[in-house]
Design a protein around this motif. Sequence first.
Motif, mmCIF file in Angstrom:
data_model
loop_
_atom_site.group_PDB
_atom_site.id
_atom_site.type_symbol
_atom_site.label_atom_id
_atom_site.label_comp_id
_atom_site.label_asym_id
_atom_site.label_seq_id
_atom_site.Cartn_x
_atom_site.Cartn_y
_atom_site.Cartn_z
ATOM 1 N N LYS A 177 -1.582 -16.451 8.329
ATOM 2 C CA LYS A 177 -1.088 -17.794 7.962
ATOM 3 C C LYS A 177 -0.206 -18.169 9.100
ATOM 4 C CE LYS A 177 0.426 -21.246 4.685
ATOM 5 N NZ LYS A 177 0.756 -21.498 3.398
ATOM 6 N N TYR A 178 0.532 -17.289 9.425
ATOM 7 C CA TYR A 178 1.579 -17.769 10.406
ATOM 8 C C TYR A 178 1.580 -17.198 11.774
ATOM 9 C CZ TYR A 178 4.067 -20.317 6.599
ATOM 10 O OH TYR A 178 4.162 -21.056 5.485
ATOM 11 N N GLY A 179 0.846 -16.344 11.948
ATOM 12 C CA GLY A 179 0.799 -15.459 13.417
ATOM 13 C C GLY A 179 2.033 -14.784 13.508
ATOM 14 N N THR A 180 2.587 -14.361 12.636
ATOM 15 C CA THR A 180 3.569 -13.342 12.630
ATOM 16 C C THR A 180 3.210 -12.017 13.049
ATOM 17 O OG1 THR A 180 3.564 -13.221 10.140
ATOM 18 C CG2 THR A 180 5.376 -14.680 11.369
ATOM 19 N N PRO A 181 4.078 -10.986 13.486
ATOM 20 C CA PRO A 181 3.627 -9.565 13.597
ATOM 21 C C PRO A 181 4.218 -8.714 12.447
ATOM 22 C CG PRO A 181 5.882 -10.180 14.753
ATOM 23 C CD PRO A 181 5.599 -11.422 13.885
ATOM 24 N N TYR A 182 4.408 -8.926 11.311
ATOM 25 C CA TYR A 182 4.839 -8.353 10.375
ATOM 26 C C TYR A 182 4.052 -6.812 10.242
ATOM 27 C CZ TYR A 182 7.929 -12.373 9.373
ATOM 28 O OH TYR A 182 8.691 -13.456 9.475
ATOM 29 N N TYR A 183 2.738 -7.234 9.836
ATOM 30 C CA TYR A 183 2.064 -5.798 9.620
ATOM 31 C C TYR A 183 1.950 -4.864 10.538
ATOM 32 C CZ TYR A 183 -1.850 -3.122 7.592
ATOM 33 O OH TYR A 183 -2.448 -2.279 7.056
ATOM 34 N N GLU A 184 1.795 -5.263 11.920
ATOM 35 C CA GLU A 184 2.071 -4.361 13.062
ATOM 36 C C GLU A 184 3.310 -3.687 13.134
ATOM 37 O OE1 GLU A 184 1.771 -5.103 17.876
ATOM 38 O OE2 GLU A 184 1.325 -6.476 16.524
ATOM 39 N N ARG A 185 4.470 -4.268 12.876
ATOM 40 C CA ARG A 185 5.741 -3.773 12.539
ATOM 41 C C ARG A 185 5.647 -2.847 11.520
ATOM 42 N NH1 ARG A 185 9.945 -9.156 12.475
ATOM 43 N NH2 ARG A 185 9.633 -9.537 14.630
ATOM 44 N N PHE A 186 5.109 -3.095 10.526
ATOM 45 C CA PHE A 186 5.308 -2.541 9.431
ATOM 46 C C PHE A 186 4.524 -1.099 9.591
ATOM 47 C CE2 PHE A 186 2.700 -0.772 5.665
ATOM 48 C CZ PHE A 186 3.673 -0.180 4.842
ATOM 49 N N LEU A 187 3.280 -1.062 10.513
ATOM 50 C CA LEU A 187 2.602 -0.098 10.648
ATOM 51 C C LEU A 187 3.295 0.969 11.260
ATOM 52 C CD1 LEU A 187 -1.141 -1.283 11.403
ATOM 53 C CD2 LEU A 187 -0.318 -0.217 9.426
ATOM 54 N N LYS A 188 4.087 0.547 12.336
ATOM 55 C CA LYS A 188 5.008 1.474 13.170
ATOM 56 C C LYS A 188 5.936 2.019 12.342
ATOM 57 C CE LYS A 188 4.806 -0.565 17.588
ATOM 58 N NZ LYS A 188 5.349 -1.594 18.461
ATOM 59 N N PHE A 189 6.738 1.351 11.434
ATOM 60 C CA PHE A 189 7.658 1.929 10.402
ATOM 61 C C PHE A 189 6.971 3.101 9.637
ATOM 62 C CE2 PHE A 189 9.977 1.440 6.463
ATOM 63 C CZ PHE A 189 10.989 2.177 6.773
ATOM 64 N N LEU A 190 5.737 2.565 9.181
ATOM 65 C CA LEU A 190 5.190 3.571 8.222
ATOM 66 C C LEU A 190 4.708 4.779 8.968
ATOM 67 C CD1 LEU A 190 3.322 4.172 5.661
ATOM 68 C CD2 LEU A 190 1.233 3.117 6.614
ATOM 69 N N GLU A 191 4.487 4.833 10.118
ATOM 70 C CA GLU A 191 4.223 6.055 10.851
ATOM 71 C C GLU A 191 5.324 6.903 10.897
ATOM 72 O OE1 GLU A 191 2.179 5.597 14.558
ATOM 73 O OE2 GLU A 191 2.087 7.645 15.195
ATOM 74 N N TYR A 192 6.329 6.213 11.256
ATOM 75 C CA TYR A 192 7.839 7.031 11.314
ATOM 76 C C TYR A 192 7.942 7.656 9.938
ATOM 77 C CZ TYR A 192 12.814 7.093 10.518
ATOM 78 O OH TYR A 192 14.098 7.606 10.261
ATOM 79 N N PHE A 193 7.875 6.638 8.910
ATOM 80 C CA PHE A 193 8.241 7.065 7.438
ATOM 81 C C PHE A 193 7.261 8.123 7.145
ATOM 82 C CE2 PHE A 193 7.846 6.201 2.913
ATOM 83 C CZ PHE A 193 8.923 5.974 2.681
ATOM 84 N N GLN A 194 5.898 8.154 7.557
ATOM 85 C CA GLN A 194 5.175 9.363 7.111
ATOM 86 C C GLN A 194 5.451 10.661 7.764
ATOM 87 O OE1 GLN A 194 1.194 7.690 7.316
ATOM 88 N NE2 GLN A 194 1.260 7.018 5.245
ATOM 89 N N GLU A 195 5.685 10.544 9.271
ATOM 90 C CA GLU A 195 5.902 11.618 10.039
ATOM 91 C C GLU A 195 6.952 12.233 9.641
ATOM 92 O OE1 GLU A 195 4.263 12.783 12.923
ATOM 93 O OE2 GLU A 195 2.575 11.983 11.912
ATOM 94 N N ASN A 196 8.220 11.308 9.114
ATOM 95 C CA ASN A 196 9.400 11.937 8.878
ATOM 96 C C ASN A 196 9.669 12.466 7.477
ATOM 97 O OD1 ASN A 196 11.007 12.421 11.642
ATOM 98 N ND2 ASN A 196 9.907 10.190 11.687
ATOM 99 N N ASP A 197 8.580 12.049 6.647
ATOM 100 C CA ASP A 197 8.396 12.329 5.035
ATOM 101 C C ASP A 197 9.830 11.825 4.594
ATOM 102 O OD1 ASP A 197 7.559 13.359 2.943
ATOM 103 O OD2 ASP A 197 7.944 15.489 3.416
#
Lengths: 477, 477, 477, 477
Positions: free
Chosen positions: A119-139
């Motif tokens: 809807k807004y062209g914001t970059p939230y999902y991309e940011r989230f995916l980066k955070f998710l990778e960190y989250f999963q990698e570091n358990d």
Amino acid sequence: MRTQEQYLEHLASMRHNIYIDGECIGRDDPRVVHASSAIRMTFSLVDNPEFKDLLTATSHITGKRINRYTHIHQSPEDLMKKQELTRKICGIAGGCIQRCMGVDMMNAISSVVKDVDTKYGTPYYERFLKFLEYFQENDIVAAGSQTDTKGDRAARPHEQWDPDQYLHVVERRPDGVVVRGAKVHNTMAPYAEELIVVPTRAMTPEDKDYAIAFAIPADTEGVYMIGRAAYMGQREPNLDAPISEIGDIESMTVFDNVFVPNERIFLNGETEFAGMLALRFALYHRHSYTGCKPGIGDVIMGTTSVLADYQNIKKQSHIKEKLAEMISVAELVYAAGIASAVKSTKASSGTQVPDVIFCNVGRRHAGHNIYHELNMLCDVSGGLPATLPGTKDYNSPVVGKFVQKYVTRREGVSSEDCYRIFNLANDLLCSELGSISFQIAGVHGGGSPIMEDIAVLGSYDLKSREKLAKHLAGIKD
Amino acid sequence: MRTQEQYLEHLASMRHNIYIDGECIGRDDPRVVHASSAIRMTFSLVDNPEFKDLLTATSHITGKRINRYTHIHQSPEDLMKKQELTRKICGIAGGCIQRCMGVDMMNAISSVVKDVDTKYGTPYYERFLKFLEYFQENDIVAAGSQTDTKGDRAARPHEQWDPDQYLHVVERRPDGVVVRGAKVHNTMAPYAEELIVVPTRAMTPEDKDYAIAFAIPADTEGVYMIGRAAYMGQREPNLDAPISEIGDIESMTVFDNVFVPNERIFLNGETEFAGMLALRFALYHRHSYTGCKPGIGDVIMGTTSVLADYQNIKKQSHIKEKLAEMISVAELVYAAGIASAVKSTKASSGTQVPDVIFCNVGRRHAGHNIYHELNMLCDVSGGLPATLPGTKDYNSPVVGKFVQKYVTRREGVSSEDCYRIFNLANDLLCSELGSISFQIAGVHGGGSPIMEDIAVLGSYDLKSREKLAKHLAGIKD
Amino acid sequence: MRTQEQYLEHLASMRHNIYIDGECIGRDDPRVVHASSAIRMTFSLVDNPEFKDLLTATSHITGKRINRYTHIHQSPEDLMKKQELTRKICGIAGGCIQRCMGVDMMNAISSVVKDVDTKYGTPYYERFLKFLEYFQENDIVAAGSQTDTKGDRAARPHEQWDPDQYLHVVERRPDGVVVRGAKVHNTMAPYAEELIVVPTRAMTPEDKDYAIAFAIPADTEGVYMIGRAAYMGQREPNLDAPISEIGDIESMTVFDNVFVPNERIFLNGETEFAGMLALRFALYHRHSYTGCKPGIGDVIMGTTSVLADYQNIKKQSHIKEKLAEMISVAELVYAAGIASAVKSTKASSGTQVPDVIFCNVGRRHAGHNIYHELNMLCDVSGGLPATLPGTKDYNSPVVGKFVQKYVTRREGVSSEDCYRIFNLANDLLCSELGSISFQIAGVHGGGSPIMEDIAVLGSYDLKSREKLAKHLAGIKD
Amino acid sequence: MRTQEQYLEHLASMRHNIYIDGECIGRDDPRVVHASSAIRMTFSLVDNPEFKDLLTATSHITGKRINRYTHIHQSPEDLMKKQELTRKICGIAGGCIQRCMGVDMMNAISSVVKDVDTKYGTPYYERFLKFLEYFQENDIVAAGSQTDTKGDRAARPHEQWDPDQYLHVVERRPDGVVVRGAKVHNTMAPYAEELIVVPTRAMTPEDKDYAIAFAIPADTEGVYMIGRAAYMGQREPNLDAPISEIGDIESMTVFDNVFVPNERIFLNGETEFAGMLALRFALYHRHSYTGCKPGIGDVIMGTTSVLADYQNIKKQSHIKEKLAEMISVAELVYAAGIASAVKSTKASSGTQVPDVIFCNVGRRHAGHNIYHELNMLCDVSGGLPATLPGTKDYNSPVVGKFVQKYVTRREGVSSEDCYRIFNLANDLLCSELGSISFQIAGVHGGGSPIMEDIAVLGSYDLKSREKLAKHLAGIKD
């Protein structure tokens, strides 16, 4: 995937911002470590053959084997495994698994913010995916910070006489925002590594500064956690038992002008998505409840059944009725979780979203019955949980022999076993942690009862039922 | 597949053995035809696009397209479709679908008797398959005759002071057996073409003559059906409505020395399978209840919602709470049905058997709540369903104008629509059929509440919960 | 005091203004006479030694011996006697005593209108005393006409889009007023001699024309009663039973421009007393419910106990639990009535007014439990009440022997007695009158459940409990 | 009458036989003194004008003014005063009054043993009167020791595999008897001066040695009390509150070959009176519950109401419904107590005996609802009672300002008052004492729920209700 030792090491290294009973303590304080016991099981059981398949999953972003408590659900099966896993660990731990907080928050964000971007062209999902990778990698172990203090319940966020009663942005900078407010009822936040923050309710355009979601390390400057710790009764070593290990710290988490960098912001002013995000976390968390509450139900009914056995009243029909009622509560809640997976759908991001109605009626049924279940356990246990001499009395050279003699029940069950089962009932019925974790959290965790009614009525196709009634009545619609 | 006309023609041709109010009547008597309305929908809706996929199935023995109410379930999907179908038709009919009886009996026999053959070398399953082919080819409507009169509840079949209080074999011939006894609560038996008879309980070796299951045409010599008919209130033509169409005849079905030929016998003296067959029918029938009770729930909540709307109280919070409670009951029961399909298993014959625990807790929850649901509808309707002037008064040239004026509620809803919705509430709350079909059958249909507790406790893995409690208490098992 | 014959003679002489099923009928129509059976007992039992002391009282205005159903309560004992009397007759009649309507209305007016006179110098109390003398002298049966049709529930009387949805004065004349509107749920109005009319709710100054109370003969010109009649199942003569005698006609009573003479007007525009009068009638009527509901409870528990006996399950513990629960409901309600008499007070006129809180919590408990009580009876009875062959089948030369054989239960109880008790359960559970009189009237009679909450909260000293909480919390008030 | 100081002095002088957490302590230990707070109020309030009339009575044996907690009830008014008194003190204390134990035991003995004497020529009543005079003169505090440990619940006293599982006579001497066994759930026994011991159940002739009742000083040689102490949360001095004062010690009281002199024995082998004495104490104690439970109800509803006020949700209809429900529970229980006094009767000794049915249904209703009441309080309080920072955090120089800010609710209520009310809710909902005293004792105190059902069914005139049902059914009895 990490070991529990690695998790504890990381906790120990964090900045001291936990306050309990007026003291500022580190995360290696025994009170904190004790309380983390259920979370530690999510690390230590990962290679246990009985849990392996349930406790791990394949990351949809990296394809790596990860802990399921960091996984984004991709299918109905994922939802069912999380539900079964949660039931099992809660049963073995004798209480709240605690680690569902983080994974429920992650799934909520994963399933909502892509729509914001569209809807807004914001970059939230991309940011989230980066955070998710960190989250999963570091358990990572994360807490969910959702419930604002809310001040006057009759006023919206921007109408509050104290504007900080809902957490909000107080300063906007090029590289991030500064927030102020407090989030309460933050279970396990003192031994979480990250705090994931989302709004607590739907918002209107005037509430723009309150429509904020983000994740930050739990020891970020300006974050204060004021904890209420509770544990099961502590025992003499010879009478120790797994139930004593469980504990809990609830936190009032204060954000006193905390800076949040842009890359960790997942919603920022898009007010019409605030309610959706709030409800989505509640939805995933209620789905967790369709696992954990039957797990607690297993403990309650198991304790009831052993108590009835030891007292030699197992064949009495009121015992059977109570057990049937306990089973019914647990399995209806569990069935609702299964149905919510069968009828789940995919968000735009591919994240699997459980069915709203089934999740909510399941959680609702659990919450409506927890006091009732404990009441039945109390009926069967008799008064002894409340009047049981302590373990020091059991061991006393003077009165120990009396305690041991007079807690004995039917022939063939040792005095110690009788004592142990009544002591477990004492923990479930008469401890501060039992009241907090089974009763209050049983009612309010994942959203108060009235919120479930609102969620149900907001989503249910009542119109089609009205049509049915009008058809039967011969009313032309 | 047949049309409803063909079904009615067949009924009309049958021998007269139905007794109502002291009269012996044919199956073309208006009372009988009226009562069959829901069953007729299972024929007439078969080509309706909304129902086509649900109402038909592919026979696993002939590969032909058949009516689902003659189908042996082959998969979890089959079970879910039967559940959904049953909910939908019950909603549209405004009451019990009735035809589930036959299909539930057929599935029960299909899932049990192969095991009897394996143990005893009997030819029951083969006989059953022949009967099934006839059943599917001719799109047969069958009644279930299970509940014996039971006499002294404290005595087993062979201990009864009157040996006929359970149906039993009184003579054994080379070509079959002669049976005597009576089966009660035989819903829709007077407009069924076949009676399928199974034991009502577990049996001991002494009960050998009572362990008998078979199917015979409903007008077989020696069969007497003594019916209790009930209908919704009848109305003047201009105020007629679909709810008036529904009806029911319950039968006390007497077997006065009835001959049953060998090819129709599916159990005969193998006492240890009597209980399993009894429970299996109950299981399939309770699975049906996970569909029909939510269907009735849909009608109750729809009526409640329209009543609240017409009275302009829809926004009051006690209305919302009642609707949320009604939704919760219906959807928990429905969820239990879904879960019972997800966790279903295959019998030795390949017949799909729903999970015992989930079916039973679902049915149990429905039965425990039906009076409560009607109580809530009553709360919302106010007293008018009980004091509503009749349709002749509505049409009266003298007082009709008063009735019409004073049943009107909020502006914008016609007097007739107000009258119609209160009249529907009257049917649901204050009619003989409502009491019989919603209340009494809601509690006892598919087995009385205590039978569900027994079924649950008989199958539940309580041992594993006891282990959990002992583990937490530190008791070595 | 009159005989029941004199009462019926008077009824027969009245103008025909009763409409049932579109017909205009006289008060000697068998449907009307049948429905009056409970009221007739209040005449016929007056000399019965068991009832003499309860059924009669000494008039405080004339000193004469009068029927208690015309008496103005003068003491706590009077209240307790009315309660006990009502319980006893309801038990013997098997249903609603009906005649409490008139006496509750009379006491309500007696206890309120003197205060109106004190404030406004009106002559209402004097008028009332004259009417009371006529009422007592002639042993009059009166109906209460309170509940307006209310139209849009969200609008006050003067805000209704149809002004007649609350009864109101449409013309004021020197000798009286003309009123229009309708009162619904008027139990027994078709066989009452007088109608006593009071407001249904509190009013604001704008509702002046709606603040009207009066009494008029039930056949006054312009009054139309549109009745809904219901009876227990009718039986063949050899199987007749007292339960068949009871009946009920509920009336929508239309006032189509009815003239009310001044001497019969007891409130006329004094809006601030409208609510008090409405609540006061509700209060006396709820006090009656603390007698009648335990009376119905006696019937339900007695039937349950006999059913359990005949089926030989009386010693099962779930039967005992259900009986204990039924006793508990009945006796808590009865206790509330006793307490309301013990804590009763005197109105300015000397009329004894029962305690508001105790009356309301008593009535509330009865209303909250009636569906539950019938649910328990249904549990114990099994399905037979719903599937019982009729009395013509019982007598049938063909199938009668089967019915008689297969309704028999334990040895030692005759087939007929078994049949009779199941038939009684049928009347209680599956009849139109049962639904109307036990269920709907059980919930809404004397005011709907929410009205009791309002009455309780409006009178309760919650402030003192808040003080207690603040004291314990250390909060200075 | 004594002062609380005199009472404490006497306690301090007693032999040390209290064991808590393995330690043997004196009765001047702060834990003991703290726990006695409610009992101390029965001394300190005796001259308070609000309590004077309630807290004192005139001895029927000496004519002297005595503390009502030593009085033998002589009239319905006495019973009502005890009930009102108990409600009031429990409300002010915020919990169990505790001193009812002794007076209930004294009345039980007073009302039973004269009948024993009449039958057997024993001197029990005379002995009792002497003890009573001592009791009243010295304003004694006594505990009730009734509940045996009971061992195998399926075995009678003389059938137990360990004969000591019921207290019994092990030696008979000319001057008295020696007893062995243990009595559990002895509330306040560690700060009682006398122990009054009665049987816990009905006995058969074989149980002769178990049919024993007596009174002895609490520090008699051979008596050991093993205590479980519990208190409300302790607070920093500036946040202290009356609720913190309350406490409780429950005792397992061991009689290890204790000598009881003849003059203190009130039953000794007359087995057929054992059950009557057991039930009679239960009866008086249940009568106490009709006072104390409404007192606790007052606290719960007051707290709920203040919480709703401070959160600004008092006008929401679900709050009103919950308050109405809480009022209804409290007042029905209270009404049952009043009715039990109105219908009370005189024992042969002149002692006033409350009605069995009303006492039991009152107590039963309280016990069935206590979990439900706390559940409602929990609903309204939200989660904060479980997650509230402690008083040291409130006072912390670092985080105190945050706690104070974020517990504030609506404008106009100070932060401290908000904190105080949530802290009170914490005490009621999440403390060990709350669980013990409100929940477990709420269910089991005065006898477990099933005992009330037994008491009710044992005394209720069910026969007359069966007659009513048979009359209505047309069954000749």
